[in-house]
Write a protein that holds these residues in place. Structure first.
Motif, mmCIF file in Angstrom:
data_model
loop_
_atom_site.group_PDB
_atom_site.id
_atom_site.type_symbol
_atom_site.label_atom_id
_atom_site.label_comp_id
_atom_site.label_asym_id
_atom_site.label_seq_id
_atom_site.Cartn_x
_atom_site.Cartn_y
_atom_site.Cartn_z
ATOM 1 N N LYS A 1 11.204 5.843 -1.912
ATOM 2 C CA LYS A 1 12.121 6.807 -2.196
ATOM 3 C C LYS A 1 14.210 6.401 -1.685
ATOM 4 O O LYS A 1 15.196 6.897 -2.304
ATOM 5 C CB LYS A 1 11.999 8.609 -1.637
ATOM 6 N N GLU B 1 0.682 -1.699 0.282
ATOM 7 C CA GLU B 1 0.007 -0.229 -0.060
ATOM 8 C C GLU B 1 1.253 1.290 -0.095
ATOM 9 O O GLU B 1 1.657 0.970 0.891
ATOM 10 C CB GLU B 1 -0.868 -0.172 1.407
ATOM 11 N N PRO B 2 0.606 2.418 -0.585
ATOM 12 C CA PRO B 2 1.231 3.453 -1.254
ATOM 13 C C PRO B 2 0.919 4.352 0.463
ATOM 14 O O PRO B 2 0.891 5.488 -0.110
ATOM 15 C CB PRO B 2 1.139 3.968 -2.449
ATOM 16 N N THR B 3 1.133 4.231 1.845
ATOM 17 C CA THR B 3 1.909 4.640 2.149
ATOM 18 C C THR B 3 2.457 5.838 2.629
ATOM 19 O O THR B 3 3.734 5.662 2.020
ATOM 20 C CB THR B 3 1.777 3.592 3.815
ATOM 21 N N GLN B 4 2.988 6.730 3.670
ATOM 22 C CA GLN B 4 3.804 7.846 3.803
ATOM 23 C C GLN B 4 4.941 6.899 4.021
ATOM 24 O O GLN B 4 6.103 7.333 3.408
ATOM 25 C CB GLN B 4 2.879 8.647 4.278
ATOM 26 N N GLU B 5 5.386 5.890 4.907
ATOM 27 C CA GLU B 5 5.891 5.502 4.942
ATOM 28 C C GLU B 5 6.725 4.500 4.348
ATOM 29 O O GLU B 5 8.160 4.914 4.101
ATOM 30 C CB GLU B 5 6.070 4.089 6.054
ATOM 31 N N ASN B 6 6.031 3.647 3.713
ATOM 32 C CA ASN B 6 6.199 3.070 2.397
ATOM 33 C C ASN B 6 6.609 4.157 1.288
ATOM 34 O O ASN B 6 7.411 3.345 0.669
ATOM 35 C CB ASN B 6 5.150 2.220 2.033
ATOM 36 N N LEU B 7 6.239 5.125 0.963
ATOM 37 C CA LEU B 7 6.900 6.200 -0.652
ATOM 38 C C LEU B 7 8.410 6.125 0.174
ATOM 39 O O LEU B 7 9.071 6.407 -0.803
ATOM 40 C CB LEU B 7 5.961 6.911 -0.634
ATOM 41 N N ALA B 8 8.474 6.911 1.520
ATOM 42 C CA ALA B 8 9.146 6.966 1.952
ATOM 43 C C ALA B 8 10.992 6.254 1.620
ATOM 44 O O ALA B 8 11.500 6.338 1.487
ATOM 45 C CB ALA B 8 9.355 7.896 2.931
ATOM 46 N N ARG B 9 10.235 4.762 2.120
ATOM 47 C CA ARG B 9 11.247 3.714 2.187
ATOM 48 C C ARG B 9 11.854 3.716 1.020
ATOM 49 O O ARG B 9 13.200 3.321 -0.126
ATOM 50 C CB ARG B 9 10.518 2.394 2.061
#
Length: 197
Positions: free
Chosen positions: A97, A87-95
């Motif tokens: 990146k 799921e594209p959560t903020q945490e996953n997107l930060a990881r």
């Protein structure tokens, strides 16, 4: 028949982009060594932004090169794809990146760490990223790292028909910067230097 010294590894998308800009992707094949492109380098060069300049040309070149190019799946690439599927959560997107920064270089290091020292005489690593020599320091196989500019110069010195000056000008007009002609040799402990590499 391919040269048995060891592969040519493209350590980051920089060499592919610059050689594509100069119309010299096929120059990599002049080494007569197997060319290794790890999943994270291919992802960055061709798939992450497929509309960016030269992404299509690089992918077409990889595909038409057949067995001359070995596409390698790495732990780094597997982890990246698994994270992408979440799921594209903020945490996953930060990881994601964070994984994109030097992801290709780390994937190359993963691949090199899997090589059997007894089977490899020398690995040629072509790069543009100045972090590559630092990331490869712990290699258990002999590495000969060189920037794209030095790679082209060395092919020209070997008698290959490559106009290095024209290539540099073509790359400048894209515009891409081109790292200076630099090389680094990394030898495992107790490994004598072999001037023939």
């Amino acid at each position: 028949m391919l040269d048995q010294r060891g592969p040519v590894i493209i350590a980051d998308p920089g060499p592919l982009l610059r050689l594509a800009a100069a119309g010299l992707l096929d120059a990599i094949r002049l080494t007569n060594r197997q060319i290794v492109i790890v999943d994270m380098v291919e992802l960055e060069a061709c798939h992450r932004n497929p509309d960016k300049p030269f992404a299509k040309e690089i992918l077409e070149w990889i595909e038409r090169s057949g067995e001359a190019v070995r596409r390698v799946e790495t732990v780094e690439g597997i982890a990246y794809k698994a994270l992408q599927a979440r799921e594209p959560t903020q945490e996953n997107l930060a990881r994601l990146k964070k994984m994109q920064r030097d992801g290709g270089e780390r994937a190359v290091r993963d691949f090199i760490e899997e090589l059997e020292p007894k089977d490899i005489r020398s690995v040629l690593v072509v790069h543009e990223d100045q972090q590559v020599p630092k990331l490869m320091r712990a290699s258990q196989v002999p590495l000969h790292l060189m920037t794209t500019r030095l790679f082209l110069q060395s092919l020209a010195r070997q008698g290959m028909k490559i106009d290095v000056s024209a290539a540099v000008e073509a790359i400048k007009h894209v515009p891409f910067t081109l790292a200076e002609a630099e090389e680094t040799r990394i030898r495992p402990f107790d490994e004598p230097d072999d001037a023939g590499d």
